[in-house]
Write an enzyme that holds these catalytic residues in place. Structure first.
Site, PDB file in Angstrom:
ATOM      1  N   SER A  38      -0.945  10.871   3.687  1.00  0.00           N
ATOM      2  CA  SER A  38      -0.271  10.758   4.976  1.00  0.00           C
ATOM      3  C   SER A  38      -1.097   9.785   5.807  1.00  0.00           C
ATOM      4  CB  SER A  38      -0.252  12.122   5.671  1.00  0.00           C
ATOM      5  OG  SER A  38       0.020  11.967   7.053  1.00  0.00           O
ATOM      6  N   TYR A  79      -4.607  19.553   8.157  1.00  0.00           N
ATOM      7  CA  TYR A  79      -3.662  18.619   7.516  1.00  0.00           C
ATOM      8  C   TYR A  79      -4.340  17.266   7.297  1.00  0.00           C
ATOM      9  CZ  TYR A  79       0.597  15.933   6.648  1.00  0.00           C
ATOM     10  OH  TYR A  79       1.556  15.105   6.089  1.00  0.00           O
ATOM     11  N   ILE A 137       8.429   9.857   8.697  1.00  0.00           N
ATOM     12  CA  ILE A 137       9.625   9.610   7.898  1.00  0.00           C
ATOM     13  C   ILE A 137      10.663  10.629   8.330  1.00  0.00           C
ATOM     14  CG2 ILE A 137      10.596   9.626   5.547  1.00  0.00           C
ATOM     15  CD1 ILE A 137       8.543   7.361   6.001  1.00  0.00           C
ATOM     16  N   THR A 195      12.811  12.852   7.567  1.00  0.00           N
ATOM     17  CA  THR A 195      13.399  13.816   6.637  1.00  0.00           C
ATOM     18  C   THR A 195      14.175  14.837   7.478  1.00  0.00           C
ATOM     19  OG1 THR A 195      11.427  15.176   6.826  1.00  0.00           O
ATOM     20  CG2 THR A 195      11.465  13.593   5.023  1.00  0.00           C
TER      21      THR A 195
HETATM   22  N1  LIG Z   1       8.064  13.436   6.584  1.00  0.00           N
HETATM   23  C1  LIG Z   1       7.022  12.823   7.105  1.00  0.00           C
HETATM   24  O1  LIG Z   1       7.064  12.261   8.213  1.00  0.00           O
HETATM   25  C2  LIG Z   1       5.729  12.771   6.323  1.00  0.00           C
HETATM   26  C3  LIG Z   1       4.686  11.964   6.826  1.00  0.00           C
HETATM   27  C4  LIG Z   1       3.492  11.907   6.135  1.00  0.00           C
HETATM   28  C5  LIG Z   1       3.317  12.625   4.960  1.00  0.00           C
HETATM   29  N2  LIG Z   1       4.341  13.409   4.508  1.00  0.00           N
HETATM   30  C6  LIG Z   1       4.089  14.159   3.266  1.00  0.00           C
HETATM   31  O2  LIG Z   1       5.153  13.938   2.359  1.00  0.00           O
HETATM   32  C7  LIG Z   1       5.305  15.077   1.510  1.00  0.00           C
HETATM   33  C8  LIG Z   1       6.758  15.523   1.535  1.00  0.00           C
HETATM   34  O3  LIG Z   1       7.116  15.788   2.883  1.00  0.00           O
HETATM   35  P1  LIG Z   1       8.628  15.941   3.364  1.00  0.00           P
HETATM   36  O4  LIG Z   1       8.628  15.526   4.792  1.00  0.00           O
HETATM   37  O5  LIG Z   1       9.548  15.299   2.406  1.00  0.00           O
HETATM   38  O6  LIG Z   1       8.750  17.535   3.313  1.00  0.00           O
HETATM   39  P2  LIG Z   1      10.022  18.474   3.289  1.00  0.00           P
HETATM   40  O7  LIG Z   1       9.650  19.648   4.122  1.00  0.00           O
HETATM   41  O8  LIG Z   1      11.283  17.755   3.600  1.00  0.00           O
HETATM   42  O9  LIG Z   1      10.056  18.908   1.759  1.00  0.00           O
HETATM   43  C9  LIG Z   1       9.007  19.600   1.172  1.00  0.00           C
HETATM   44  C10 LIG Z   1       9.527  20.354  -0.044  1.00  0.00           C
HETATM   45  O10 LIG Z   1       8.418  21.069  -0.579  1.00  0.00           O
HETATM   46  C11 LIG Z   1       8.826  22.397  -0.875  1.00  0.00           C
HETATM   47  N3  LIG Z   1       7.655  23.253  -0.798  1.00  0.00           N
HETATM   48  C12 LIG Z   1       6.988  23.680   0.297  1.00  0.00           C
HETATM   49  N4  LIG Z   1       5.953  24.452  -0.069  1.00  0.00           N
HETATM   50  C13 LIG Z   1       5.978  24.519  -1.415  1.00  0.00           C
HETATM   51  C14 LIG Z   1       5.169  25.158  -2.372  1.00  0.00           C
HETATM   52  N5  LIG Z   1       4.115  25.920  -2.038  1.00  0.00           N
HETATM   53  N6  LIG Z   1       5.473  24.994  -3.687  1.00  0.00           N
HETATM   54  C15 LIG Z   1       6.525  24.236  -4.046  1.00  0.00           C
HETATM   55  N7  LIG Z   1       7.341  23.625  -3.186  1.00  0.00           N
HETATM   56  C16 LIG Z   1       7.056  23.766  -1.885  1.00  0.00           C
HETATM   57  C17 LIG Z   1       9.897  22.723   0.145  1.00  0.00           C
HETATM   58  O11 LIG Z   1      10.738  23.774  -0.313  1.00  0.00           O
HETATM   59  C18 LIG Z   1      10.611  21.380   0.284  1.00  0.00           C
HETATM   60  O12 LIG Z   1      11.661  21.260  -0.664  1.00  0.00           O
HETATM   61  C19 LIG Z   1       4.311  16.120   2.039  1.00  0.00           C
HETATM   62  O13 LIG Z   1       3.131  16.061   1.260  1.00  0.00           O
HETATM   63  C20 LIG Z   1       4.026  15.651   3.468  1.00  0.00           C
HETATM   64  O14 LIG Z   1       2.768  16.078   3.921  1.00  0.00           O
HETATM   65  C21 LIG Z   1       5.525  13.495   5.162  1.00  0.00           C
END
Ligand SMILES: NC(=O)c1ccc[n+]([C@@H]2O[C@H](COP(=O)([O-])OP(=O)(O)OC[C@H]3O[C@@H](n4cnc5c(N)ncnc54)[C@H](O)[C@@H]3O)[C@@H](O)[C@H]2O)c1
Length: 267
Positions: A145, A158, A191, A193
């Site tokens: 991230s 985090y 992002i 989402t």
């Molecule tokens: N969305 C952002 O802005 C952003 C920014 C920086 C980093 N990230 C990173 O990107 C990755 C994905 O994020 P996202 O925004 O797509 O998340 P999201 O919440 O949309 O999806 C995460 C998925 O992980 C699953 N999940 C949660 N805990 C779990 C566990 N213990 N075991 C298995 N599955 C589990 C959830 O059910 C979900 O389907 C993460 O590592 C997040 O830290 C996201």
């Protein structure tokens, strides 16, 4: 021929957001994809959508906080598709209520986030690597991230966990490069989402966008395309790197808006 033809991928947390987008893009490029998620129903639904679109996929339960569950998902993948050549360690959690500044952070939450965000990368990689060696090589991709590079008034766990993911990526790359196993990462900025849209009011989203160098927000596919590249042989001379994909949000000197205002006044 697809860019991932002949490859087999396991994606953790692939039922929604960045993981889901990446699963679909990987399948379009010819990979056989296993989607592991806490949300088993969502993982199965995602796999069904990929199959309906002509791809090959399975959706299974995976709890990234439990070692055995990660191992089971890797065993499932190898039993089902006879190899494992791509591991996308995508699961990551954040908690705006309990993951606070160092004085006030809930230390149980610190442990939980470290376990899910960091240890799951170690565990997934340690069980995947022997299969990748059997296959003659592989590509591990970790989701960090931008919080790994820029600090914040809250989210200490985090940020620290994601910074550790960036460094761990280099260790894995160093340790298994001679086995033709590459390890790279992606560091997304904001992002949009579905979860991010739910967590951030439209005002806040607009405020974030204002600070991007580009005139729009990031979308899950913006990360997915980079992950496909890192999974493919197109990136075969790249290892130990983490791509920062953030729309130029962190590009400029923070004082730039101040000097822009000053320049306007002095015109
Ligand atoms: N969305 C952002 O802005 C952003 C920014 C920086 C980093 N990230 C990173 O990107 C990755 C994905 O994020 P996202 O925004 O797509 O998340 P999201 O919440 O949309 O999806 C995460 C998925 O992980 C699953 N999940 C949660 N805990 C779990 C566990 N213990 N075991 C298995 N599955 C589990 C959830 O059910 C979900 O389907 C993460 O590592 C997040 O830290 C996201």
């Amino acid at each position: 021929m697809g860019r991932l033809e002949g490859k087999v991928a396991l994606i953790t947390g692939g039922a929604s957001g960045i993981g889901l987008s990446t699963a679909k893009l990987m399948a379009k490029e010819g990979a056989k994809v296993v989607i592991g998620d806490f949300n088993e129903e969502g993982a199965k639904q995602a796999a069904n959508e990929i199959i309906a679109d002509g791809g090959e996929a399975s959706g299974i339960f995976l709890d990234a906080s439990v070692q055995e569950s990660i191992k089971d998902a890797i065993d499932y993948t190898v039993n089902k598709y006879n190899s494992l050549t791509i591991l996308y360690n995508n699961v990551g959690l954040t908690n705006l209520q309990k993951d606070l500044d160092v004085v006030n952070i809930d230390l149980d939450e610190w442990d939980r986030l470290m376990n899910v965000n960091l240890k799951s990368v170690v565990v997934g990689s340690r069980y995947a690597i022997p299969h990748m060696k059997d296959a003659g090589g592989g590509s591990i991709i970790n989701t960090a991230s931008m919080a790994a590079f820029a600090s914040d008034s809250i989210r200490s766990a985090y940020g620290a966990s994601k910074a550790a993911v960036v460094h761990l990526t280099k260790y894995i790359a160093t340790q298994y490069g001679k086995d033709n196993i590459r390890c790279n990462g992606v560091a997304p900025g904001l992002i949009l989402t579905p979860a991010a849209k739910n967590n951030l009011s439209e005002d806040l989203q607009a405020e974030f966008e204002k600070h991007n160098a580009l005139p729009y927000h990031g979308e899950p596919d913006d990360i997915g395309h980079a992950v496909v590249f890192l999974a493919s042989d197109e990136s075969k001379f790249m290892t130990g790197q983490t791509l920062q994909i953030e729309g130029g949000h962190y590009l400029a000197n923070p004082t730039t808006p101040f000097f822009n205002e000053l320049a306007k006044k002095n015109k």
